[in-house]
Write a protein that holds these residues in place. Structure first.
Motif, mmCIF file in Angstrom:
data_model
loop_
_atom_site.group_PDB
_atom_site.id
_atom_site.type_symbol
_atom_site.label_atom_id
_atom_site.label_comp_id
_atom_site.label_asym_id
_atom_site.label_seq_id
_atom_site.Cartn_x
_atom_site.Cartn_y
_atom_site.Cartn_z
ATOM 1 N N GLY A 115 -16.228 -18.796 39.755
ATOM 2 C CA GLY A 115 -15.423 -18.515 40.928
ATOM 3 C C GLY A 115 -14.519 -17.324 40.675
ATOM 4 N N LEU A 116 -13.532 -17.147 41.509
ATOM 5 C CA LEU A 116 -12.594 -16.031 41.391
ATOM 6 C C LEU A 116 -11.763 -16.181 40.114
ATOM 7 N N THR A 117 -11.694 -15.116 39.307
ATOM 8 C CA THR A 117 -10.909 -15.175 38.071
ATOM 9 C C THR A 117 -10.077 -13.921 37.832
ATOM 10 N N TYR A 125 -8.178 -7.462 46.977
ATOM 11 C CA TYR A 125 -9.348 -7.685 47.824
ATOM 12 C C TYR A 125 -9.568 -9.146 48.200
ATOM 13 N N GLY A 126 -8.717 -10.051 47.753
ATOM 14 C CA GLY A 126 -8.970 -11.449 48.018
ATOM 15 C C GLY A 126 -10.246 -11.893 47.315
ATOM 16 N N ALA A 241 -3.572 -15.048 50.308
ATOM 17 C CA ALA A 241 -2.775 -16.204 49.911
ATOM 18 C C ALA A 241 -3.645 -17.300 49.314
ATOM 19 N N THR A 242 -4.821 -17.519 49.912
ATOM 20 C CA THR A 242 -5.743 -18.519 49.377
ATOM 21 C C THR A 242 -6.208 -18.137 47.982
ATOM 22 N N ALA A 243 -6.499 -16.848 47.778
ATOM 23 C CA ALA A 243 -6.936 -16.379 46.463
ATOM 24 C C ALA A 243 -5.842 -16.599 45.419
ATOM 25 N N ARG A 244 -4.587 -16.359 45.802
ATOM 26 C CA ARG A 244 -3.495 -16.595 44.855
ATOM 27 C C ARG A 244 -3.385 -18.072 44.495
ATOM 28 N N THR A 245 -3.522 -18.927 45.499
ATOM 29 C CA THR A 245 -3.475 -20.369 45.251
ATOM 30 C C THR A 245 -4.643 -20.804 44.380
#
Length: 313
Positions: A115-117, A125-126, A241-245
């Motif tokens: 996933g996102l790391t 860029y989210g 914001a979702t990416a930061r969470t």
């Protein structure tokens, strides 16, 4: 430290790469396959560190045996150059350019594996990839006339044996007899599927999901937000914001550290079981990369009038 049987595989097919569009793929189905080919459970304690490593810095044991995305791109670009040269030798000019294509997608095989790391990309860029977004680099879609198709595929009377696609593949595939350069990729896909079903990873994923749910986001696994249709351009405040969470929950649950540790154990077991074949694959991939770089260097030295491509007559 002892390793136990990692259990049954839950393998799946690798995604097919796109190259030159529908027309070219219809007649040259093996083109990118050739270019790309040229390109356990453990009883130890899992890491207690709760930092989230930079996705670009993560590595797995099998990474040492296969081309990185950048190296694979070098091989792909060389394939294009050699294919154009071969077609030209047989009187055809391919309607594609020999200019190197840019890197599209992740910079390493690990960047989005769990996933996102990457915090920097997430901030900018989210869930998108910014300049490396495939949508920003549409594939070439040339129309090939029958004479050109015959030369490329080897189906015409005057075509070279196997066609230019086969000659180009051989030019980049000077591997020892019996060596399989794609073996590390195959084992890497297998280790990912096995680790994804490992109970320790599943527990960490559930903890990450609960963390996200507590913050108002309903995702079962870390790949779901990447595929969320609500996130398309990578610039909305909701996505950022979702990416930061997401990253905060990965840090809190140590999801990346757990997954990396578990999959690394699977890969070490695979390396031990396939030591000779993997060493042959590594040497083959090193040779392929050297030949590819030599082809690109020669293209850079070639007169401008002999490089590139334009529509065939």
């Amino acid at each position: 430290t002892t390793e136990s049987d990692p259990g049954p595989a839950a393998g799946g097919p690798a995604p097919a790469p796109a190259f030159l569009g529908d027309t070219m793929r219809r007649y040259l189905a093996a083109l990118l396959t050739a270019a790309t080919v040229l390109t356990a459970s453990c009883a130890q304690a899992l890491p207690s560190d709760t930092t989230t490593p930079d996705g670009a810095a993560l590595r797995l044991p099998l990474d040492d045996y296969q081309h990185s995305p950048t190296q694979a791109l070098t091989v792909t670009n060389a394939y294009r150059v050699l294919l154009i040269r071969c077609a030209r030798r047989h009187g055809r000019t391919l309607p594609i350019t020999s200019s190197p294509r840019p890197l599209v997608g992740p910079r390493t095989w690990m960047e989005r594996r769990y996933g996102l790391t990457d915090a920097a990309d997430a901030a900018s860029y989210g869930y998108g990839l910014g300049p490396r977004d495939p949508a920003r680099h549409p594939p070439e879609t040339p129309d090939l006339d029958p004479a050109t198709i015959a030369v490329i595929t080897g189906t015409g009377d005057k075509a070279p044996p196997g066609g230019c696609q086969e000659q180009t593949r051989k030019a980049l595939a000077m591997a020892p007899a019996g060596a399989d350069p794609s073996l590390p990729q195959h084992l890497s896909m297998l280790s990912f599927q096995r680790s994804r079903t490992d109970h320790r990873v599943q527990t960490a994923v559930k903890e990450w999901s609960a963390c996200m749910r507590a913050a108002g986001h309903s995702y079962a696994n870390p790949f779901d937000p990447i595929a969320d249709p609500a996130f398309r351009d990578g610039t909305s405040e909701k996505e950022l914001a979702t990416a930061r969470t997401d990253l905060a929950c990965k840090k809190r649950t140590n999801l990346v550290g757990v997954w990396l540790s578990v999959e690394s154990a699977y890969q070490r077991r695979m390396i031990a079981q396939n030591a000779t074949a993997l060493q042959e694959a590594k040497r083959a991939n090193q040779t392929i990369l050297r030949l590819a770089q030599a082809a690109l260097d020669a293209e850079m030295r070639a007169p401008a009038s002999t490089s590139g491509g334009s529509p065939a007559n």
